[in-house]
Design an enzyme around this catalytic site. Sequence first.
Site, PDB file in Angstrom:
ATOM      1  CD  GLU A 260      -3.297  -3.810  -6.900  1.00 47.29           C
ATOM      2  OE1 GLU A 260      -2.775  -4.278  -5.766  1.00 47.29           O
ATOM      3  OE2 GLU A 260      -3.903  -2.753  -6.639  1.00 47.29           O
TER       4      GLU A 260
ATOM      5  CD  GLU B 245      -2.683  -1.375   0.142  1.00 46.36           C
ATOM      6  OE1 GLU B 245      -3.035  -0.310  -0.435  1.00 46.36           O
ATOM      7  OE2 GLU B 245      -3.153  -2.693  -0.365  1.00 46.36           O
TER       8      GLU B 245
END
Length: 317
Positions: free
Chosen positions: A215, A141
Site C-alpha cells: 500500500e 489502484e
Amino acid sequence: MRSRLTAQRLHNTCQHLLILAGMSILLAMPAWLLAGPVGVLWVFGLVMLTLYLGGRIPARLVLARSGAGALHRHQAPQLYRVMELLYRRAGISQPPWLFYVPSADLNAFAVGDARDGGIAITEGLLHSLPLRQLAGVLAHEVSHLRHGDTRVMSMAATMTRLTVWGAMLVQLALIALLPMVMAGEIRMPWLELLAVGLAPLASSLLQLALSRNREFTADLEAAALTRDPKALAEALSLLERRNGIWLTTLFGRRQLPGWLRYLQTHPPTGERIQRLMALAERQGPRPPSGRPYRPREPLVEARPERRGHRYWLGRRR
C-alpha cells in the site's frame, strides 16, 4: 522526486522479498516435520501451481461477488479520460475498464491485473470525492494493477492457508502418535512443535505486513502518476474522517492502539498522509490550471444496473 521514488521502490522490494522468505520458512516447517525434504518440495510445488492458476482467474469472477456493473465510456467520460492518462503514464497497453458498485461505502479496488482487469468504484466514493482527489485514488489502484499486487497477495494468502493446514496435520499426527510418546518409544520434539504451533500466527502477521508495504508503494506510484501527491493525501484524509468513526465507537478515540496496526491490511492513514505531504512539499506548489470554476458535474451520467453471478460468469470482457 524520481530519485526518492526509485530508492523507495528498492527498499520496498527488499522488504517484499524478506517477508516472502519468512513466510516460506514458516510454510516449510510443518512440511518438514510431516514428510522431510519431499514434503517441502511438494508444498512449494503446490504454491507455484496456485500462483499460476490464480494469475489466470478472470476479473469477472471477483466482480460476480461484489454485484458490480460495467461502467462504460459514455456513462462516465471524465473518469475514462483520467484513466486513459493514468494507463498511458503507467505503461499499460490495455484499454481501461471501470466498474460501478452500488454501495454507500467509500471504497475502490483493483481486480485482475494489467492484462485482464480494471478498477471498481463505489457509489459512496463517487459522491464524496471531487475529480482531482478521485484521480489520486484511481492512480493508487492503477499501481496495484501495474505491479500485479492481487497476484502477489493471492500467493501470500495461499502460503498462509497451507501453513495453517500443515500445522493442523502435525497436530493430528501428534494425536495419533500419543500412545507411543506416552510409552517412551519416541521422543516428543517440543521445540519444533512449539515453532509449528506459532507458524500460522506468524505467517498471518507477515501477510498483513506485506499488504501494508504494498500500500505504501502504491501511494508513491500514484503520486508519480498524477504528479499531485497532495490530492491523494486529501482523499485519504476525507476517507479517514468518514471511515474512522468506528474507532471512536469501539475504543472511545480515533487514534489506533499501537498493537492494532499490526492486524490491519493498510498502514495507518496518518503515516500515508505524512509521506505524501512530504513529497508535495519537495515538489513545490502546483501551477494554476487556468480553467474557469464550474459547479461540480456528476462523474457518472448513467448508473449501470447491478449485475449478479450469472451475468459476469457468462461474460468474456
